[in-house]
Design an enzyme around this catalytic site. Structure first.
Site, PDB file in Angstrom:
ATOM      1  CD1 TRP A  85       1.087   3.235   3.656  1.00  0.00           C
ATOM      2  CD2 TRP A  85       1.064   2.086   5.567  1.00  0.00           C
ATOM      3  NE1 TRP A  85      -0.188   3.279   4.151  1.00  0.00           N
ATOM      4  CE2 TRP A  85      -0.230   2.586   5.322  1.00  0.00           C
ATOM      5  CE3 TRP A  85       1.289   1.339   6.712  1.00  0.00           C
ATOM      6  CZ2 TRP A  85      -1.293   2.354   6.198  1.00  0.00           C
ATOM      7  CZ3 TRP A  85       0.230   1.109   7.579  1.00  0.00           C
ATOM      8  CH2 TRP A  85      -1.044   1.616   7.320  1.00  0.00           C
TER       9      TRP A  85
ATOM     10  CE1 TYR B 298      -4.270   0.543  -0.523  1.00  0.00           C
ATOM     11  CE2 TYR B 298      -4.098   2.062   1.301  1.00  0.00           C
ATOM     12  CZ  TYR B 298      -4.806   1.560   0.230  1.00  0.00           C
ATOM     13  OH  TYR B 298      -6.034   2.078  -0.084  1.00  0.00           O
TER      14      TYR B 298
END
Length: 743
Positions: free
Chosen positions: A87, A85
């Site tokens: 990060w 995602y």
């Protein structure tokens, strides 16, 4: 420390080097004991509670490479899911999502996740209506222009400043608070349509609304505009298609139900006279209508965005400086920026030969039901048979809904590999955990479009213990697989930084003059000149719709979509439509759970990142995440401020600490997302979650067959005072290691 040029810096992340944060670092490659001793797939029910064994990097590289080779040879690369995602770093090179996708492409491809949890329904519906979501976010009319021309700002879901602390790639000057103050100083009136008064900081009229009912309110506003001849029919005729179908539906000619203010009031809780007053004010004012991303994270989440565009089209100010619509003000710091839009430095990811994908919010469905068919944006697909999950960047035990169901899904793959910096719940539930370095431990380039600067992110310290950057981890695995040349192209991380910067410099020569990489690195930060021309969404389209058509089938704004009509989806009709949500307070069948739970973005962390930091922990009570309740609801349940409560429904239960506020509509409860998932027992179904993670009770169902997006905001619960011995929060405990226990 904060940058001196930012008048409203965020405190999130300032304590990354604190003892509390560093104590949870992953120091060495760690393998789940059962997987290491007995082989892939062994004792998967122990994920989350099994012991770990630390191994040296050389052995770890060989083991991971061997497992990837085994799975690919036996089942094909279509059995590998590349979960990420994004990060891990604001930097453009050490960006976990880019690194993992490049690596997996280099070894033959992977199944990818499509869209996002943030605005998955919007991503799919908006190209049918107006334009791709990402383009719209970059086109939002800038705050300075709104301050000069806007008169009425109507905010569905508010403009919560907690969300504007960040921008993908890193913010520069936090501008939204100052922008709102400037607009108020120039006489702009704000209307906050939300269950929570605090969703706009500062002066605003608050219209409390029942969660999930925004479409009904918008249809009633349209009813007033149409029935009182306040709609801009010239705009509708020239720039839109489908206004006649909208009119027939709103006036009740299609379904026999006129969408009057009285009809909407019974659904929304907003008084009918307030609806009439607001519609008339919108018709005579220069009006901006904005919807937060939370509006489309619900059952039938496509409909609120379609309704917002439909309402703005009837007012007829789209393409004008002070009017139109927004679907991102208050969600990112960059939305509404006056800064130059530029394509930044980026790591090439290569091409993926695997065609299969999963709508990102449907990962549990895919793991539980390989081979099952699913609809998506007019086509039908099949879920792949995932045997290996490789995750770098992100925390699925934060993102996903119905975490008890997700635990069952997470046990299906034979192997789960994660790169992590800290012992999060996702790391504890993996088979192979590879320690990733922190942002402060590596050199990188910070850049976000429309933030006005590019930053040399110089590392402050060497990586802790045996931690490595994602790039170095993947390079080591690729070397063992005979794919090092494909992945690294013979460059070190430092050489890649210069390469992507110089490529960025070549791409943008017509926009701005940039120095060489050496000059940039020496300077440390470069300001990018702000353009003189304001940004106005759809300005060129309004000036010349034939010369600058939209990317829709008609080239115009589609208030009714013939293409979507052809899909035949009963849960996503061909125009903005009121559809009762899956879980809805107006339904008798859900009366046993009488509170509507909303799960909002937190103020003290970014999603679940750094939840274990002192700054995040300071917002908890007795170690639990707070749940906001209206005093009426609390008193009716014998709950006082600060009490520990049990939040539950048929999907599970979590503990939280009660906070009472009259600024919240009664019948509604709110828990911020991001508390690290902390079940009392990982091996049990529906074990009590002790920390306050709302996704234990949120529903894992698709918004519709069109988008398959998350519906986290459609969730009903009950709350009761917790009685008995209070279990300890163990979310921030380290896992057990084999050498810690005498066999």
């Amino acid at each position: 420390m904060a940058w001196e040029g930012d008048g409203n810096p965020s405190p999130i992340g300032l304590d990354q080097l604190s003892q509390e944060v560093q104590a949870l670092r992953i120091r060495r490659p760690s393998f789940r004991e059962s997987w290491l001793r007995e082989g892939a797939g062994a004792r998967r029910e122990r994920r989350g509670s099994d012991r770990f064994v630390e191994v040296p990097w050389d052995e770890a590289f060989e083991l991971v490479a061997g497992e990837l080779n085994r799975v690919a040879a036996t089942h094909g690369n279509k059995s590998i899911f590349g979960g990420s995602y994004g990060w891990g770093s604001a930097g453009r090179f050490h960006h976990a999502q880019s690194q993992i996708h490049r690596f997996l492409n280099a070894i033959g491809g992977y199944v990818k996740g499509r869209d996002s949890y943030s605005f998955g329904a919007g991503s799919v519906i908006m190209p049918h209506i107006a334009a791709p979501m990402e383009e719209l976010l970059d086109q939002h009319t800038d705050w300075n222009t709104l301050a000069a021309h806007n008169e009425l700002f109507v905010a569905f879901g508010g403009i919560p400043l907690r969300n504007t602390q960040m921008t993908a790639g890193g913010p520069s000057r936090h501008r939204v608070r100052e922008a709102l103050d400037q607009m108020r100083a120039r006489g702009v009136r704000f209307v906050n349509i939300s269950p929570l008064k605090q969703d706009i900081d500062g002066a605003a009229e608050w219209l409390p609304i029942r969660p999930g009912s925004d479409v009904a309110l918008i249809l009633a506003l349209l009813h007033v505009l149409i029935s009182e001849n306040l709609d801009d029919r010239e705009f509708l005729s020239r720039f839109c298609v489908g206004s006649e179908q909208v009119k027939r539906y709103v006036l009740g000619e299609k379904d026999g139900r006129s969408k009057t203010p009285e009809w909407a009031s019974a659904i929304t809780g907003v008084p009918a006279h307030k609806i009439v007053e607001l519609a008339r004010e919108m018709g005579r004012s220069q009006t901006m209508i904005n919807a937060s991303w939370s509006l489309q994270r619900q059952s039938h989440g496509e409909q609120p965005y379609w309704a917002i565009v439909t309402l703005a089209s009837h007012i007829g100010q789209i393409g004008q400086p002070g009017g139109g619509f927004g679907i991102g003000y208050g969600t990112l710091n960059s939305v509404g920026s006056v800064e130059l839009k530029m394509s930044g430095p980026r790591l090439p990811q290569g091409s993926n030969p695997v065609e299969q994908f999963i709508p990102v919010a449907r990962i549990a469905d895919a793991l539980l039901s390989p081979g099952a068919r699913f609809d998506y944006d007019g086509e039908t697909y099949e879920y792949p048979d995932i045997r290996l999950v490789y995750w770098a960047g992100g925390n699925p035990y934060h993102h996903h809904q119905d975490l008890n169901r997700f635990i069952s899904a997470w046990r299906k793959p034979e192997t789960i590999i994660v790169h992590e910096q800290f012992w999060t719940s996702s790391a504890k539930a993996a088979d192979i955990v590879l320690p990733a370095s922190m942002t402060l431990e590596r050199n990188d380039i910070g850049f976000a479009s429309r933030e006005g600067q590019i930053v040399a992110m110089r590392k402050l310290q060497e990586p802790l213990a045996d931690a490595k950057s994602d790039f170095d981890i993947f390079a080591g695995i690729a070397r063992c697989m005979g794919k090092e040349a494909e992945f690294t192209e013979g460059r070190t991380a430092e050489e890649w930084l210069e390469n992507i910067y110089e490529e960025f410099r070549r791409r943008n020569t017509t926009l701005v003059a940039l120095p060489s990489f050496c000059e940039f690195w020496e300077a440390g930060r470069l300001e990018i000149q702000t353009p003189n021309k304001p940004t106005i969404m759809f300005e060129r389209f309004r000036a010349d719709p034939e010369g600058h058509p939209l990317k829709t089938p008609s080239g115009r704004i589609e208030l009714y979509s013939e293409k979507i009509a052809g899909f035949g989806y009963d849960d996503c009709p061909a125009q903005a439509t009121w559809l009762e949500p899956l879980e809805w307070l107006g339904s008798q069948k859900t009366s046993s759970f009488p509170l509507h739970l909303l799960s909002q973005e937190p103020r003290r962390r970014l999603h679940s990142q750094l939840d274990h930091s002192p700054h995040s922990r300071a917002g908890k009570v007795m170690g639990r995440e707070p749940i906001l309740l209206n005093p009426k609801d609390a008193i009716a349940r014998g709950i006082a401020d600060g009490d520990i409560v049990r939040v539950f429904n048929d999907r599970g239960a979590c503990l939280a600490s009660a906070q009472l506020s009259g600024d919240l509509l009664d019948g509604v409860a709110i828990i911020a997302t991001g508390a690290w998932f902390d079940p009392a027992d990982w091996t049990l179904t529906k074990s009590l979650e002790k920390h306050g993670n709302p996704n234990v009770v949120t529903i894992d169902a698709p918004a519709s067959r069109l988008s398959q997006a998350t519906v986290a905001q459609s969730c009903l619960v009950e709350v009761e005072l917790f009685v008995g011995e209070l279990p300890a929060v163990t979310a921030f405990d380290l896992p057990k290691f084999a050498e810690d226990i005498d066999d």
